[in-house]
Design an enzyme around this catalytic site. Structure first.
Site, PDB file in Angstrom:
ATOM      1  N   GLU A 233     -80.421  90.060 -72.572  1.00  0.00           N
ATOM      2  CA  GLU A 233     -81.524  90.909 -72.108  1.00  0.00           C
ATOM      3  C   GLU A 233     -81.044  92.356 -72.024  1.00  0.00           C
ATOM      4  O   GLU A 233     -80.011  92.641 -71.426  1.00  0.00           O
ATOM      5  CB  GLU A 233     -81.966  90.406 -70.740  1.00  0.00           C
ATOM      6  CG  GLU A 233     -82.985  91.246 -70.017  1.00  0.00           C
ATOM      7  CD  GLU A 233     -83.306  90.654 -68.642  1.00  0.00           C
ATOM      8  OE1 GLU A 233     -84.025  91.326 -67.889  1.00  0.00           O
ATOM      9  OE2 GLU A 233     -82.835  89.543 -68.322  1.00  0.00           O
ATOM     10  N   GLU A 238     -86.510  99.694 -65.913  1.00  0.00           N
ATOM     11  CA  GLU A 238     -87.036  99.025 -64.726  1.00  0.00           C
ATOM     12  C   GLU A 238     -87.271 100.118 -63.702  1.00  0.00           C
ATOM     13  O   GLU A 238     -86.324 100.800 -63.293  1.00  0.00           O
ATOM     14  CB  GLU A 238     -86.062  97.989 -64.205  1.00  0.00           C
ATOM     15  CG  GLU A 238     -85.884  96.811 -65.140  1.00  0.00           C
ATOM     16  CD  GLU A 238     -85.163  95.670 -64.472  1.00  0.00           C
ATOM     17  OE1 GLU A 238     -85.839  94.763 -63.979  1.00  0.00           O
ATOM     18  OE2 GLU A 238     -83.923  95.703 -64.440  1.00  0.00           O
TER      19      GLU A 238
END
EC number: 3.2.1.91
Length: 536
Positions: A233, A238
């Protein structure tokens, strides 16, 4: 990244159905929202692609293949239909989605808007979507030696929310070619995996995850099964209006794998087993606030989250090519016509403003974090997954595991905020409780737009304008702007560039390079390796 649990409250007929999944229902026709994005070339021209997005299967109604009876209601399986994993996959079907009315997902040209709470016939919380190359396959991005750029508006994301844009090593077809039990495939958003090896997925590798299922103790819609779905990932983004981070999470395998029980590791396993899996659940993260640069990102700060801005991420290799070894992940921003260098670490023992192997090692040492990043391959391992190709994920979620404190507050909460690495943002340690966030900020949303992908230096100088107009043709092109204002966190310089000068942070040299070899005013062409020099 920390736990990726995008939860939703009861969908009328079913909730949180499969993530690598079974049969196809016929009650609602699946129509993917369109979303344009661009691929760019080294000369700055960009071609518009007519793409589309699909919502993850976890958000869909899953019902009996022979009726409208739910296979899963609340946080429990119907054991009369789902007697075991294999039988459940054969007996249950995913159905089509109504994107705006049910999920609060809308698109316009290059812009995707994700609403946090959508109140239709039932209440929906958050969403997770994937960019598709066609109606049945996800778009695969090979990031090595390239840069990825997008515009984002986080002004309506308070503490406790996470507008996340990232890449995972999912199968392009959602698993249909490898797992005969999966008839739905990418068209219905199947095949999800990440570095937490999530065990809340209802279906994995063409089978259900009902065996050993334990309903959640703090969420009426979710639970944990015997299996998890693991893959590398790359968290490009974020963020909320208070804090942001980008994080690399390598795994031992470059492809998706299934794990069993607490040996999966990550957020969904017992605390003592967090690092027992085949992936790095923590990753090597870059959060400017966590690195002491507390005035860089936020409302009214250098990157002002009151307004939209452009995020540029560059994936540098040792030889400057798309087949080289990943050695660095760089970040810069564009806002109001200004190119902004990433906020640098203020700790003398952790130098720089990008992710490198040396940075990761020194950050782990300073913060006292266990270095499982290197255990699972480090940057080189992350690059191997990128070389294979990764799927783009666009999402909005709240956090039932840790209240998003790992992103925007002091975490762990029982540690002193003065300890290096504990403070990650200005949010209270009492913030982020999902029930509170959902009640107090139901109108929160995030928008992603103007996605661009191409060689380093090719995307961002033409990507800072606002708007989401649709292109009339998939073959239309736009030309890279030739002037911009330049800015670092300590110095601002202005001036027009020309076609003979590379933009700030653009490529300015290297073997085979035919573009400009000088930089705009205030920047110096800096040697990185034999294949790549950059304006810094």
């Amino acid at each position: 990244m920390s736990s990726f649990q995008i939860y939703r409250a009861a969908l009328l007929l079913s909730i949180l159905a499969t993530a690598n999944a079974q049969q196809v229902g016929t009650y609602t026709t699946e129509t993917h929202p369109s979303l344009t994005w661009q691929t760019c070339t080294s000369d700055g021209s960009c071609t518009t692609n007519d793409g589309e997005v699909v919502i993850d299967a976890n958000w869909r109604w899953v019902h009996s293949t022979s009726s409208a009876t739910n296979c899963y209601t609340g946080n429990e399986w119907d054991t009369s239909i789902c007697t075991d994993d294999v039988t459940c996959a054969a007996n249950c079907a995913l159905d089509g989605a109504t994107y705006e009315a049910t999920y609060g997902v809308t698109t316009s040209g290059s812009e995707l808007r994700l609403n946090f709470v959508t109140q239709g016939s039932s209440k929906n919380i958050g969403s997770r979507l994937y960019l598709m190359s066609d109606d049945s396959n996800y778009e695969l991005f090979k990031l090595l030696g390239q840069e990825f750029t997008f515009d984002v508006d986080v002004s309506n994301l308070p503490c406790g929310l996470n507008g996340a844009l990232y890449f995972v090593a999912m199968d392009a077809d959602g698993g249909t070619s490898e797992y005969s039990g999966n008839k739905a495939g990418a068209k219905y958003g199947t095949g999800y995996c990440d570095s937490q090896c999530p065990r809340d997925l209802k279906f994995i590798n063409g089978e259900a995850n009902c065996d050993g299922w334990e309903p959640s103790s703090n969420n009426v819609n979710t639970g944990v099964g015997d299996h998890g779905s693991c893959c590398a990932e790359m968290d490009v983004w974020e963020a909320n209006s208070i804090s942001n981070a980008f994080t690399a999470h390598p795994c031992d395998s470059v492809s998706q794998t299934m794990c069993d029980g607490d040996s999966c590791g990550g957020t969904y396993s017992a605390s003592g087993d967090r690092y027992s899996g085949t992936c790095d659940p923590d990753g090597c993260d870059y959060n400017p606030y966590r690195l002491g640069n507390t005035d860089f990102y936020g409302p009214g700060l250098t990157v002002d989250t009151n307004s939209p801005f452009t995020v540029v991420t560059q994936f540098i290799t040792d030889d400057g090519t798309s087949s080289g070894t990943l050695t660095e992940i760089k970040r810069l921003y564009v806002q109001n016509g200004e190119v902004i260098a990433n906020g640098a670490s203020t700790y003398s023992s952790v130098n720089g403003s990008s992710i490198t192997s040396a940075f990761c090692e020194s950050e782990k040492t300073l913060f006292g974090d266990e270095n499982v990043f290197d255990k699972h391959g480090g940057l080189e391992g992350m690059g191997e997954a990128m070389a294979k190709g990764m799927v783009l994920v666009l999402s909005l979620w709240d956090d039932y595991a840790a209240d998003m404190l790992w992103l925007d507050s002091d975490y762990p909460v029982n540690s002193s905020a003065s300890t290096p690495g504990v403070a990650r943002g200005t949010c209270s340690t009492d913030s982020g409780v999902p029930a509170t966030v959902e009640a107090e900020s139901p109108n929160a949303y995030v928008t992603y737009s103007n996605i661009k992908f191409g060689p380093i230096g090719s995307t961002y100088s033409s990507g800072s304008s606002s708007g989401s107009g649709s292109s009339s043709s998939s073959s239309s092109t736009t030309t890279k702007a030739t002037s911009t204002t330049l800015k670092t966190t300590s110095t601002t310089s202005s001036g027009s560039s020309s076609t003979s000068a590379a933009q700030a942070y653009g490529q300015c040299g290297g073997q085979g390079w035919t573009g400009p070899t000088t930089c705009v005013s205030g920047y110096t062409c800096t040697y990185e390796n034999a294949y790549y020099s950059q304006c810094l």
